[in-house]
Design a protein around this motif. Sequence first.
Motif, PDB file in Angstrom:
ATOM      1  N   LEU A 148       0.411  -1.008  -0.121  1.00  0.00           N
ATOM      2  CA  LEU A 148      -0.270   0.355   0.224  1.00  0.00           C
ATOM      3  C   LEU A 148       1.218   1.328   0.444  1.00  0.00           C
ATOM      4  CD1 LEU A 148      -2.499   1.653   0.364  1.00  0.00           C
ATOM      5  CD2 LEU A 148      -2.583   0.951   3.007  1.00  0.00           C
ATOM      6  N   ALA A 149       1.910   1.352   0.930  1.00  0.00           N
ATOM      7  CA  ALA A 149       2.538   1.966   1.255  1.00  0.00           C
ATOM      8  C   ALA A 149       3.126   2.711  -0.740  1.00  0.00           C
ATOM      9  CB  ALA A 149       4.136   2.107   2.230  1.00  0.00           C
ATOM     10  N   GLN A 150       4.181   1.743  -1.491  1.00  0.00           N
ATOM     11  CA  GLN A 150       4.704   1.924  -2.221  1.00  0.00           C
ATOM     12  C   GLN A 150       3.499   2.079  -3.546  1.00  0.00           C
ATOM     13  OE1 GLN A 150       5.628  -1.743  -4.333  1.00  0.00           O
ATOM     14  NE2 GLN A 150       7.017  -1.209  -6.195  1.00  0.00           N
ATOM     15  N   GLN A 151       1.706   2.227  -3.316  1.00  0.00           N
ATOM     16  CA  GLN A 151       0.852   2.029  -3.780  1.00  0.00           C
ATOM     17  C   GLN A 151       0.694   3.631  -4.179  1.00  0.00           C
ATOM     18  OE1 GLN A 151       0.044   0.203  -6.542  1.00  0.00           O
ATOM     19  NE2 GLN A 151      -0.855   1.861  -7.796  1.00  0.00           N
ATOM     20  N   LEU A 152       0.878   4.206  -2.946  1.00  0.00           N
ATOM     21  CA  LEU A 152       0.616   5.237  -2.664  1.00  0.00           C
ATOM     22  C   LEU A 152       1.915   6.388  -2.643  1.00  0.00           C
ATOM     23  CD1 LEU A 152      -1.863   4.914   0.040  1.00  0.00           C
ATOM     24  CD2 LEU A 152      -2.592   5.364  -2.400  1.00  0.00           C
ATOM     25  N   ASP A 153       2.878   5.890  -2.748  1.00  0.00           N
ATOM     26  CA  ASP A 153       4.087   6.690  -2.772  1.00  0.00           C
ATOM     27  C   ASP A 153       3.947   7.405  -4.047  1.00  0.00           C
ATOM     28  OD1 ASP A 153       7.323   7.495  -2.144  1.00  0.00           O
ATOM     29  OD2 ASP A 153       7.718   6.103  -3.980  1.00  0.00           O
ATOM     30  N   GLY A 154       4.410   9.278  -3.630  1.00  0.00           N
ATOM     31  CA  GLY A 154       4.215  10.212  -4.472  1.00  0.00           C
ATOM     32  C   GLY A 154       2.737  10.810  -4.402  1.00  0.00           C
ATOM     33  N   PHE A 155       1.701   9.992  -3.943  1.00  0.00           N
ATOM     34  CA  PHE A 155       0.037  10.469  -3.838  1.00  0.00           C
ATOM     35  C   PHE A 155       0.615  11.450  -2.418  1.00  0.00           C
ATOM     36  CE2 PHE A 155       0.048   7.703  -6.776  1.00  0.00           C
ATOM     37  CZ  PHE A 155      -0.865   8.209  -7.820  1.00  0.00           C
ATOM     38  N   THR A 156      -0.144  12.294  -2.224  1.00  0.00           N
ATOM     39  CA  THR A 156      -0.783  13.500  -1.184  1.00  0.00           C
ATOM     40  C   THR A 156      -1.833  12.868  -0.765  1.00  0.00           C
ATOM     41  OG1 THR A 156       0.741  14.849  -1.847  1.00  0.00           O
ATOM     42  CG2 THR A 156      -0.331  15.479   0.218  1.00  0.00           C
ATOM     43  N   ALA A 157      -2.166  12.161  -0.259  1.00  0.00           N
ATOM     44  CA  ALA A 157      -3.607  12.560   0.809  1.00  0.00           C
ATOM     45  C   ALA A 157      -4.004  13.921   0.749  1.00  0.00           C
ATOM     46  CB  ALA A 157      -3.542  12.041   2.276  1.00  0.00           C
ATOM     47  N   GLY A 158      -5.699  13.843   0.692  1.00  0.00           N
ATOM     48  CA  GLY A 158      -6.318  15.097   1.150  1.00  0.00           C
ATOM     49  C   GLY A 158      -7.777  14.758   1.941  1.00  0.00           C
ATOM     50  N   ASP A 159      -8.600  15.535   2.056  1.00  0.00           N
ATOM     51  CA  ASP A 159      -9.657  15.921   3.703  1.00  0.00           C
ATOM     52  C   ASP A 159     -10.566  14.498   2.689  1.00  0.00           C
ATOM     53  OD1 ASP A 159      -8.940  18.198   4.989  1.00  0.00           O
ATOM     54  OD2 ASP A 159      -9.482  18.943   3.874  1.00  0.00           O
ATOM     55  N   ALA A 160     -10.372  13.762   4.485  1.00  0.00           N
ATOM     56  CA  ALA A 160     -11.818  12.606   3.961  1.00  0.00           C
ATOM     57  C   ALA A 160     -13.255  12.851   3.529  1.00  0.00           C
ATOM     58  CB  ALA A 160     -11.763  12.091   5.693  1.00  0.00           C
ATOM     59  N   GLN A 161     -13.444  11.794   2.915  1.00  0.00           N
ATOM     60  CA  GLN A 161     -14.758  12.432   2.076  1.00  0.00           C
ATOM     61  C   GLN A 161     -16.185  11.023   2.471  1.00  0.00           C
ATOM     62  OE1 GLN A 161     -14.602  12.974  -2.061  1.00  0.00           O
ATOM     63  NE2 GLN A 161     -13.577  14.378  -1.782  1.00  0.00           N
ATOM     64  N   SER A 202      -8.426   7.557 -11.134  1.00  0.00           N
ATOM     65  CA  SER A 202      -7.035   8.410 -12.509  1.00  0.00           C
ATOM     66  C   SER A 202      -5.721   7.868 -12.407  1.00  0.00           C
ATOM     67  CB  SER A 202      -7.641   9.800 -13.584  1.00  0.00           C
ATOM     68  OG  SER A 202      -6.350  10.259 -12.619  1.00  0.00           O
ATOM     69  N   GLY A 203      -4.967   8.127 -13.152  1.00  0.00           N
ATOM     70  CA  GLY A 203      -3.424   7.980 -12.732  1.00  0.00           C
ATOM     71  C   GLY A 203      -3.400   8.861 -11.702  1.00  0.00           C
ATOM     72  N   ARG A 204      -3.731  10.127 -11.437  1.00  0.00           N
ATOM     73  CA  ARG A 204      -3.107  11.078 -11.020  1.00  0.00           C
ATOM     74  C   ARG A 204      -4.531  11.280  -9.617  1.00  0.00           C
ATOM     75  NH1 ARG A 204       0.780  13.806 -12.997  1.00  0.00           N
ATOM     76  NH2 ARG A 204       0.056  15.109 -11.764  1.00  0.00           N
ATOM     77  N   ALA A 253     -13.949   6.026   6.023  1.00  0.00           N
ATOM     78  CA  ALA A 253     -14.357   7.147   4.993  1.00  0.00           C
ATOM     79  C   ALA A 253     -13.408   6.867   3.487  1.00  0.00           C
ATOM     80  CB  ALA A 253     -13.676   8.165   5.652  1.00  0.00           C
ATOM     81  N   PHE A 254     -13.271   7.867   2.442  1.00  0.00           N
ATOM     82  CA  PHE A 254     -12.435   7.675   1.840  1.00  0.00           C
ATOM     83  C   PHE A 254     -12.237   8.704   1.090  1.00  0.00           C
ATOM     84  CE2 PHE A 254     -16.693   5.388   0.730  1.00  0.00           C
ATOM     85  CZ  PHE A 254     -16.645   4.451   0.021  1.00  0.00           C
ATOM     86  N   VAL A 255     -10.771   8.658   0.881  1.00  0.00           N
ATOM     87  CA  VAL A 255      -9.650   9.929   1.181  1.00  0.00           C
ATOM     88  C   VAL A 255      -9.247   9.487  -0.064  1.00  0.00           C
ATOM     89  CG1 VAL A 255      -7.458  10.349   2.429  1.00  0.00           C
ATOM     90  CG2 VAL A 255      -8.725   9.331   4.066  1.00  0.00           C
ATOM     91  N   PRO A 256      -8.641  10.984  -0.239  1.00  0.00           N
ATOM     92  CA  PRO A 256      -8.599  11.199  -1.391  1.00  0.00           C
ATOM     93  C   PRO A 256      -7.456  11.289  -1.917  1.00  0.00           C
ATOM     94  CG  PRO A 256      -9.483  13.055  -1.389  1.00  0.00           C
ATOM     95  CD  PRO A 256      -9.797  12.483  -0.277  1.00  0.00           C
ATOM     96  N   TYR A 257      -6.491  10.491  -2.271  1.00  0.00           N
ATOM     97  CA  TYR A 257      -4.873  10.871  -2.693  1.00  0.00           C
ATOM     98  C   TYR A 257      -4.866  11.167  -4.102  1.00  0.00           C
ATOM     99  CZ  TYR A 257      -3.819   7.982   1.826  1.00  0.00           C
ATOM    100  OH  TYR A 257      -3.953   7.636   2.966  1.00  0.00           O
ATOM    101  N   ARG A 258      -4.039  12.164  -4.251  1.00  0.00           N
ATOM    102  CA  ARG A 258      -3.635  12.626  -5.319  1.00  0.00           C
ATOM    103  C   ARG A 258      -2.173  12.931  -5.591  1.00  0.00           C
ATOM    104  NH1 ARG A 258      -8.330  15.183  -7.072  1.00  0.00           N
ATOM    105  NH2 ARG A 258      -9.665  15.741  -5.831  1.00  0.00           N
TER     106      ARG A 258
END
Length: 138
Positions: free
Chosen positions: A38-51, A74-76, A128-133
């Motif tokens: 999971l950490a590898q998959q989210l590397d380079g992404f920043t968490a936003g506010d939970a929805q 999406s890829g982003r 909750a759903f946390v967006p990662y961009r």
Amino acid sequence: MRLAPPMLIAAGLLAGCAATPEQQAAQAERDAGHAAELAQQLDGFTAGDAQACLPVNTTRRTRYYGDTILYEVSGRLVYRTDTTGGCNLERDDILVTQTPIGRLCRGDIARTIDRTSRFQTGSCALGAFVPYRKTTEG
């Protein structure tokens, strides 16, 4: 104190459900592996506010990491939800959600179905759903 036979049977069944040290160690190893993936998959992404909710028509791919689900938009952009557990997501079962309103929401119940027998194998509540961009590199 003497236990009645039904109580002895119930106590034996509960004791049989307890995980052995070997099973606990194996589960801890699986959990560590899921956390690393999971950490590898989210590397380079920043968490936003939970929805509270996620429109299901925007997701194009779903991945499972232990009790965590990633919905790829999406890829982003991906959304992460941590479940309450009990969905057997690491067994390659089918995740089934029902959403009459076109979106998944925190607290919705998801079920898992065995691919071969089609029997239900578990259920869990979505978090909750946390967006990662994807972080833009300068």
